[in-house]
Design an enzyme around this catalytic site. Structure first.
Site, mmCIF file in Angstrom:
data_model
loop_
_atom_site.group_PDB
_atom_site.id
_atom_site.type_symbol
_atom_site.label_atom_id
_atom_site.label_comp_id
_atom_site.label_asym_id
_atom_site.label_seq_id
_atom_site.Cartn_x
_atom_site.Cartn_y
_atom_site.Cartn_z
ATOM 1 N N ILE A 90 0.715 -1.309 0.227
ATOM 2 C CA ILE A 90 -0.213 -0.083 0.066
ATOM 3 C C ILE A 90 0.826 0.622 -0.466
ATOM 4 C CG2 ILE A 90 -0.616 0.217 2.552
ATOM 5 C CD1 ILE A 90 -2.827 0.659 1.536
ATOM 6 N N ASN A 103 -2.477 1.644 16.060
ATOM 7 C CA ASN A 103 -2.136 1.134 16.890
ATOM 8 C C ASN A 103 -2.704 2.275 18.103
ATOM 9 O OD1 ASN A 103 -0.201 1.837 18.554
ATOM 10 N ND2 ASN A 103 0.819 0.383 17.460
ATOM 11 N N SER A 162 -6.405 -5.408 10.399
ATOM 12 C CA SER A 162 -6.865 -5.753 11.974
ATOM 13 C C SER A 162 -6.095 -7.544 11.629
ATOM 14 C CB SER A 162 -7.946 -6.417 12.152
ATOM 15 O OG SER A 162 -8.239 -5.301 13.289
ATOM 16 N N ASP A 218 1.773 -0.479 9.599
ATOM 17 C CA ASP A 218 2.151 0.160 9.955
ATOM 18 C C ASP A 218 3.188 0.604 10.238
ATOM 19 O OD1 ASP A 218 1.154 2.459 11.982
ATOM 20 O OD2 ASP A 218 1.426 1.282 13.383
ATOM 21 N N GLY A 260 4.720 -4.359 10.875
ATOM 22 C CA GLY A 260 3.266 -5.109 9.622
ATOM 23 C C GLY A 260 2.983 -3.494 8.399
#
Ligand code: AR6
Length: 170
Positions: A10, A23, A120, A33, A31
């Site tokens: 992405i 988070n 998630s 993030d 991940g």
């Protein structure tokens, strides 16, 4: 609204807004993030720290906005997915809220294209098939005014296949 699915990273996508699976601390992690903060540079984290100083992070299900830093995307919408705990702790509602609130932020930005990762379904352990069904149904039901295109960016083959099947079932 046009819905599509691609498999890939992405952080490479030139969209008006990409969504981050963050988070509650907004201080980064692993991940997607981690990938977004690595590729986007320190501006994104600096803006996250300002939001954190103002409102103390981002509660699960909510979404906040920063610029895209050095990413090809103009903005990052940081949302916080629920941690899967068996399904009886409001996970489905919270995951739907992530997609809905992220689209609210996109509308406020005047974004026309928005790209979502599979929120998630990594570290937070949400079953991929259930998460995909919620993602697609929530986006489809959203009363968009300016958002014209939503792209689901799947990193792994299993998510990619699940989204292809859901979108083909139209
Ligand atoms: N592009 C698109 N999708 C990706 C990428 C990428 N570059 N990298 C991973 N994914 P996760 P969560 C997929 O774990 O489950 C972080 O540490 C991945 O395959 O990133 O919401 C945060 O700081 C999976 O399908 O997010 C939080 O602490 C999806 O992104 C926590 O993880 C989500 O996986 C959030 O957990």
């Amino acid at each position: 609204m046009k819905l599509s699915v691609v498999q890939g990273d992405i952080t490479r996508l030139p969209a008006d807004a990409i969504v981050n699976a963050a988070n509650e601390s907004l201080l980064g992690g692993g991940g997607v993030d981690g990938a977004i903060h690595r590729a986007g540079g320190p501006e994104i984290l600096a803006e996250c720290r300002e939001i954190r100083a103002r409102q103390g992070g981002c509660p699960t299900g909510e979404a906040v906005v920063t610029t895209g830093g050095q990413l090809p995307a103009r903005h990052v919408i940081h949302t916080v997915g629920p941690v899967w705990a068996g399904g009886a702790s409001g996970e489905a509602e919270l995951l739907a809220a992530c997609y809905h609130n992220s689209l609210d932020r996109a509308e406020e930005l005047g974004a026309r294209q928005v790209a979502f990762p599979n929120i998630s379904t990594g570290v937070y352990g949400y079953p991929k098939d259930r998460a995909a069904a919620i993602a697609v149904s929530t986006v489809k039901a959203y009363p968009a005014r300016q958002v014209e295109e939503v792209v689901f960016v799947c990193f792994d083959a299993e998510n990619f296949r699940l989204y292809q099947d859901l979108l083909a079932a139209d």
